[in-house]
Design an enzyme around this catalytic site. Structure first.
Site, short mmCIF file in Angstrom:
data_model
loop_
_atom_site.label_atom_id
_atom_site.label_comp_id
_atom_site.label_asym_id
_atom_site.label_seq_id
_atom_site.Cartn_x
_atom_site.Cartn_y
_atom_site.Cartn_z
N MET A 60 0.81 -1.21 0.00
CA MET A 60 0.00 0.00 0.00
C MET A 60 0.85 1.28 0.00
SD MET A 60 -2.89 -1.35 -0.28
CE MET A 60 -2.91 -3.15 -0.46
N CYS A 61 2.15 1.10 -0.21
CA CYS A 61 3.10 2.22 -0.19
C CYS A 61 3.07 2.95 -1.54
CB CYS A 61 4.48 1.62 0.07
SG CYS A 61 5.77 2.79 0.35
N MET A 87 9.20 4.56 4.89
CA MET A 87 9.28 3.18 4.46
C MET A 87 10.57 2.92 3.67
SD MET A 87 6.84 2.08 6.08
CE MET A 87 7.41 0.41 5.76
N ASP A 112 23.11 -12.73 4.82
CA ASP A 112 23.36 -13.64 3.70
C ASP A 112 24.85 -13.90 3.48
OD1 ASP A 112 22.80 -15.14 1.27
OD2 ASP A 112 23.50 -13.40 0.16
#
EC number: 4.6.1.17
Lengths: 160, 160, 160, 160, 160, 160
Positions: free
Chosen positions: E73-74, E110, E125
Site C-alpha cells: 500500500m506504499c 518506508m 546472507d
C-alpha cells in the site's frame, strides 16, 4: 532498405515532455464468470489457497503500480491512489472495479485496466483447482477524467 | 482471537515440493473487440505508437516470464517456450492465443492467461488514442496437458 | 492478411522443453575507455559517488540474475555462479570480464554479456560527472562450454 | 576502524532534492558488428526467433524505463519519451541510436545508454544461433541538453 | 453479503492527489548482532563472499528505490538521495543507519526502513556460512521531517 | 594495483553448480512491537488502510519469491511453498513466522528471513499513521533442514 522500411512502423514511447500535469482519474471494470458454487466458496472464504478477494485486492493494487513495467509503450506515472472493489452481480459473476488517481501528464487508463486484469487473473489462480472453466471479461474503461478530454463508456456507463 | 480467526482464510503458496516435474503445456485465448476502423489501422501498421502486434507479441512473452511476480500465490516456474499469435476473427475482433510450455512441478495455465491478458492490454494502450471503447475478453483457458490431469475447455474448444 | 503477414516474422521464445540440463559456463568481456585521470581517480577510490568497482561488481552480478527480464526472447535460467573481475589493461582502459555458470537447458552467454554491460554502464554512471567522453566496448563473448557445442572467440581469445 | 575506513569510499545516491526540474534530452549510440550475412538475414526478417529489430526496439524502450533499477546509484526518473532507431552503416555494422527525454532534476544519459545497450544485447541474443562472433560497441553518449550544461561528443558528433 | 463484508476492511492505496510536494527526509536504524569473530572477519574483509559492507551498502540503496514495489500500500516516490552508514557499536553489534530524501507528497519512512532492513539481510546472507545465529533489529524510525508533522523517536533519539 | 587490491575482497555469487538438489526448509521469525492500542486496532480490522494481516501475508509471500532480486549474492531459487503466520504473543507484540520450502541446491534461509522482514515492514506501513514508534525485530532464523547440515537456533528454539 532497413531504416526506411522501419521508419513507418517503429514503436516508440511518444514524447509528453510538453504536457502539463493535471489531476487524472480512471475507472475500469472486469468480471470473472464462474460456477455458482465457486463464487459461493469464495464468499465463504473456503478456497484452500486462502481468502481470494483479500489477495486479489492486493495483487490489483501492486500491479497498478507496475503497469509501465509490462505495457511497453506506457509512460511511467506515480499512482497517487488505487482502490478496488468486488461485487457479486449474478450468482455466477463477480465484478471487479478499480479506481486509479494521479497528478501527472498522462492518464491512468492503463493502470486501472491492469489492476482489474491482474485481480481477475489472481481470482482465476486461486480457484482453478476447483473450476478451470472460469472466463475473464469483458474488461473495459468505464470513465476517465483529466487531460485533454473526459470519457465515459456509453453503453456500459448506462447500467451503472 | 487473532490467530484463530486468521487460520481458516490465511493465504499461502501451497507446498509442491513432493510433486514430480513433467512436461506441461497450456493454451489460453483472449480477444480485443474494437471499431472495425481501429483493427484496419492495426493491419495497415498505421497506429502512431508503432506496429501494434509486434509490440503486443513481445509484451505477452515478457509477461509470461514474470507471471509469478504479480500473481501472488502462483509458483515461480521456468517457461521453456512461449508463443503468441493473433488472428482477425471478425471485422471488429482480434483474437489472441498463447501457448506456453515448461518442464516443472506446476502447470502453466497462469502464464498462458497472463500472456494473452498483457498482450490485450498492450493493444489497448497503443490504440486508445483513436478508440477508447475497446473491450478485452472473454479470456479463458483453452487446454492444458501434463500434471495430474489434462483439461480441454469444452464449449470453447468446440469452435476451435 | 494479418495472420499470414505476421507468420514469418513472429517473435517467439523457442521451445527448449526437450533439451537436457547440463553444466554450462560462459565468459564475456567488455571495457570502458576513459581519460587516464578518470581511471586513476577510480583506482584511488576518490570518485564522489563511491568505490566504483565495488558498486559495478554488485551491479553486474545482480543484472546477470535478471537477464531474462530485459532480453525479451531469452529463457529464464538459474545462474549458479557469477564472478566479475576488472583489470587496467592500458592507462585509459579498464577491462571487465564476467564468468557465469549454470546447470540448465540453455546457455548463459546472455547472462555473461549482460553482466559486463551493466558493470560498464555503472562505471559510466559513477564517473560521468568528471568524464562524459567514456566509451564502452567492444563487448563480446570470449568462450562458452556445455550445450550442443563449445565456442571460443578466435581473434579475441588469442590475446588472452 | 570500520566506519572511518568506509567513510571515504562509501557509495551513495547523491542528494538532488535542491535541483530544479528542467526539460532534458540525451542521445546515445552503440552498434553491433556482425557477419554481413547475419545483417542480411536480419534485414530479410528471416531470423528464426523473429523480427529482430522490432523486438530490440521494444527491449530498448522497456529497459530505458527500468534504468535506475539496475544502475545502483542512478536516480529514478520519469522518461517522458523514448525513441530508438537502427541504421545499417556498413555491410557488417548495425548502428543503434536512442533519444530519451524527461522533465526532471537529473539527466537521462544513463537511460539513453541503457536503451542502446539492451537493444544491442537483444540483437545478439536473437542472432547468436547463427553468429556468436558479434561484438557490441563502442557505446557512447552523443549529446545531452538541459541541466547545468549541455554536452556534445566532439569526435563522434563530427561524423553525424 | 460479499461487498458489504469487504467494505470495512478493504485494503487500498489511499488517495494523496491533493497533497502538496515538500522536501522530506527520514532516518531509520537497524543492527545486526553477531559473534564478535564474525564482526571481526567483516572488518578484515575476509568473508568468502566478498566485502560485506560494500555489498550491503549497494543492496540497501537499490532496495530503497524499489520500496513501493514490495510494500503493497506504499505510494511510489522518487528518492532524491539515499545514504547508508555502518558503525560497530559493540564488539558483537553492527549498527546500520539510512538517510533518505525526496521532494514529494508522501514521506520516505518506508524507504529508510526498507534500506536498513535489506542491508541487514544482505549482511546475514554474506556471513551465514560462518554464523547462523545472527539476529537483526530492533529496526525503527529515528526521525522524519517534512509533511504534516515532524517526528523524532524519543527513547531512541536520546542515545544518538 | 587495481586488480590485486580487488582480488581479496571481491564480491561474488559463489559457484554451486556441483551441489545436489535436495528438499530444504527454513523457518524464520520476527516481531513488531507496538502500542497495545495499535495491535488492538489491527485485530479489530479498523486500520484505515485495510486488513493489515491479510496484506502483510501477501507481501511476505511475494517478497520471498523475489529474494534473490534484492539480496545481491543470493542464488535464485524456486520456492515450492511459503506460509506465514501471525500471533499476538504479548499485548504489544505481534510475532511473525514464515516457513519456506524448496527443492534445490541452496537453502531458503534468506527467503524465510525476507518474508518476515517484508511482512513486518508492511505492518509498519499500514499502521504508521497511528503509531510511528513501532520497532521491528529481533528477526532471526529458527530452523533449517536439508543441505549439508541442519540448524536449530538454540536459545530461540527453546521457547518454541
Amino acid at each position: 532498405m532497413l531504416t526506411h522500411f522501419n521508419q513507418q512502423q517503429r514503436a516508440k514511447m511518444v514524447d509528453v515532455s510538453h504536457k502539463e500535469a493535471t489531476t487524472r482519474t480512471a475507472i475500469a471494470k472486469s468480471c470473472v464468470v464462474m460456477k455458482p458454487n465457486t463464487l459461493h466458496t469464495i464468499e465463504q472464504k473456503k478456497i484452500a489457497k486462502g481468502d481470494v478477494l483479500a489477495v486479489a485486492q492486493v495483487a490489483g493494487i501492486m500491479a497498478a503500480k507496475k503497469t509501465s513495467e509490462f505495457i511497453p509503450m506506457c509512460h511511467p506515472i506515480f499512482t497517487t491512489g488505487v482502490d478496488l472493489h468486488f461485487e457479486k452481480v449474478a450468482e455466477d459473476t463477480l465484478e471487479i472495479e478499480a479506481t486509479v488517481k494521479t497528478v501527472g501528464v498522462t492518464g491512468v487508463e492503463m493502470e486501472a485496466l491492469t489492476a482489474v486484469s491482474v485481480a481477475a487473473l489472481t481470482i482465476y489462480d486461486m480457484c482453478k483447482a476447483i473450476d478451470k472453466e472460469m472466463t475473464i471479461g469483458p474488461t473495459y474503461l468505464v470513465k476517465k477524467t483529466g487531460g485533454k478530454s473526459d470519457y465515459i463508456h456509453q453503453e456500459r456507463a448506462d447500467s451503472q
